[in-house]
Design a protein around this motif. Structure first.
Motif, short mmCIF file in Angstrom:
data_model
loop_
_atom_site.label_atom_id
_atom_site.label_comp_id
_atom_site.label_asym_id
_atom_site.label_seq_id
_atom_site.Cartn_x
_atom_site.Cartn_y
_atom_site.Cartn_z
N UNK A 38 27.96 44.85 38.25
CA UNK A 38 28.69 43.60 38.12
C UNK A 38 30.09 43.96 37.64
N UNK A 39 31.06 43.79 38.53
CA UNK A 39 32.41 44.21 38.18
C UNK A 39 33.48 43.35 38.83
N UNK A 40 34.56 43.08 38.08
CA UNK A 40 35.72 42.36 38.59
C UNK A 40 36.97 43.11 38.14
N UNK A 41 37.87 43.34 39.09
CA UNK A 41 39.15 43.98 38.79
C UNK A 41 40.26 42.97 39.07
N UNK A 42 41.13 42.73 38.11
CA UNK A 42 42.24 41.81 38.29
C UNK A 42 43.56 42.57 38.27
N UNK A 43 44.44 42.20 39.19
CA UNK A 43 45.75 42.83 39.28
C UNK A 43 46.50 42.70 37.96
N UNK A 44 47.27 43.75 37.63
CA UNK A 44 48.12 43.77 36.44
C UNK A 44 47.34 43.81 35.13
N UNK A 339 34.08 43.07 42.92
CA UNK A 339 35.10 42.26 43.56
C UNK A 339 36.41 42.36 42.79
N UNK A 340 37.42 41.64 43.29
CA UNK A 340 38.73 41.69 42.63
C UNK A 340 39.46 40.38 42.79
N UNK A 341 40.46 40.17 41.94
CA UNK A 341 41.23 38.94 41.98
C UNK A 341 42.64 39.16 41.48
N UNK A 342 43.39 38.06 41.45
CA UNK A 342 44.79 38.16 41.05
C UNK A 342 45.22 36.83 40.45
N UNK A 343 45.76 36.90 39.25
CA UNK A 343 46.30 35.72 38.58
C UNK A 343 47.82 35.67 38.65
N UNK A 344 48.42 36.68 39.26
CA UNK A 344 49.87 36.76 39.28
C UNK A 344 50.38 37.64 38.16
N UNK A 345 51.66 37.98 38.21
CA UNK A 345 52.25 38.80 37.17
C UNK A 345 52.32 38.04 35.85
N UNK A 346 52.18 38.77 34.76
CA UNK A 346 52.19 38.16 33.44
C UNK A 346 53.63 38.01 32.96
N UNK A 347 53.98 36.81 32.56
CA UNK A 347 55.34 36.53 32.08
C UNK A 347 55.49 37.01 30.64
#
Length: 367
Positions: A38-44, A339-347
């Motif tokens: 069970x794994x999730x990778x998020x950008x940044x 799986x993987x996801x993306x929340x956008x760059x962190x401000x």
């Protein structure tokens, strides 16, 4: 009359039991011990040392947890099935770099890396080598490519594009009998697009959370097993909780499935709403059932990859219609989801750039 009814049910059950003698009951188990990822990778983000609770307040949500399958005849416990002291690696196939993961000292089966930061558009492969209970050495692997983030391009309120939702006031439109449905009245509509068309996500998830501090104050009493002040509860009920909707419609569509009709349950289970979607070109219409408390709101959009969509496509919009539905796992040789996801760059403020904070006002507050 009651006794007759009970006897009729008993006779019916006996008839059903004897009429099913032709059914062949299984005489042996086909259980085979397998590795579960069970794994999730998020950008940044870095690979965190936690168990992957998506309700966690932190926006750092990358995680990997490993277990073994358990025989259905055994008492299941996630603690006893965790995989420890295994050889676990993550390989960035895009730049040909290999990283060995470390197991957490306090969370068995949770693996992390203190330096690796995941990048959008990169493909990552996880490999797990484990010695199973019978002494057999098993190897499983899976891959995911981190998708582009999603961007809100327009916000439509009453057929007017108000531009960026950030810090805008949205006046709530109550649901009343005769003109309301499960989705209408629509409060506002969002138009979205992928920031990078080279790595478009397969699906998205929109999350909305009421973030007035009074709601957190009330939950603190719950966590400390204390009774909250009557004045605080009254303030929330009168000034924050949406009560303008038709009572019956609200019960059916907004507050349904609450274990008990208490303010604590409403805050705990209904202050946050989420909605998953796979048609990225469609407008996202935020209806009245999506919003439950007035005041400041936190809205974010998750971009998710094809693996996540394939695993959840049987219940994106509700329970699976097929009773034999099984999730489509991408773990080669095992089970689970990588799986993987993306929340956008962190401000600089610590939030993803596509996160919006807006204010939901009572109808009479419209000026």
């Amino acid at each position: 009359m009651i006794k007759r009814f009970q006897i009729s049910i008993f006779i019916g059950m006996l008839f059903l039991a004897f009429s099913c003698e032709w059914i062949e009951m299984p005489t042996s188990s086909d259980y085979e011990e397998k590795i579960v990822i069970n794994g999730m990778l998020f950008a940044n983000q870095k690979l965190m040392e936690y168990e992957g609770d998506f309700g966690d307040e932190s926006l750092d949500m990358s995680f990997i947890k490993l277990n073994r399958t358990a025989d259905i005849t055994e008492v299941y416990s996630s603690d006893t099935t965790t995989i420890s002291n295994d050889f676990v690696t993550l390989e960035d196939l895009t730049i040909d770099s290999l990283y060995t993961l470390t197991e957490s000292d306090s969370l068995p089966g949770v693996y992390y890396h203190s330096e690796l930061v995941f990048e959008e558009g990169h493909t990552y492969r996880i490999t797990v080598i484990d010695t199973l209970s019978g002494g057999f050495v098993d190897t499983v692997y899976a891959e995911t490519t981190i998708p582009s983030a999603l961007e809100i391009t327009e916000t439509i309120v009453d057929d007017e594009n108000i531009g960026d939702l950030m810090f805008k006031d949205i006046v709530y439109k109550p649901a009343v009998s005769g003109q309301a449905s499960m989705f209408e009245p629509i409060q506002f509509t969002l138009k979205i697009k992928s920031l990078d068309e080279d790595y478009p996500p397969a699906m998205g998830r929109i999350i909305n959370m009421a973030v007035d501090e009074k709601l957190d104050d009330y939950l603190e009493y719950y966590e400390n097993e204390e009774n909250p002040p009557v004045e605080l509860e009254q303030d929330i009920r009168e000034n924050l909780m949406i009560t303008e909707d038709d009572t019956l419609l609200a019960f059916l569509w907004k507050w349904h499935h609450l274990p008990e009709d208490s303010l604590m349950q409403r805050i705990l289970l209904r202050r946050t709403s989420q909605w998953s979607f796979s048609q990225l070109e469609d407008d996202l219409m935020i209806g009245w059932t999506f919003l439950t408390f007035y005041g400041p709101q936190f809205l974010g959009i998750y971009a998710l990859d094809e693996n996540y969509l394939n695993y959840h496509k049987g219940n994106l919009e509700g329970p699976p219609s097929d009773p034999h539905y099984l999730p489509e796992s991408n773990i080669i040789g095992g089970y689970g989801l990588f799986a993987s996801g993306n929340l956008g760059e962190i401000s600089p403020s610590g939030f993803p750039e596509n996160t919006k904070i807006y204010y939901l006002l009572k109808p009479e507050q419209n000026k």
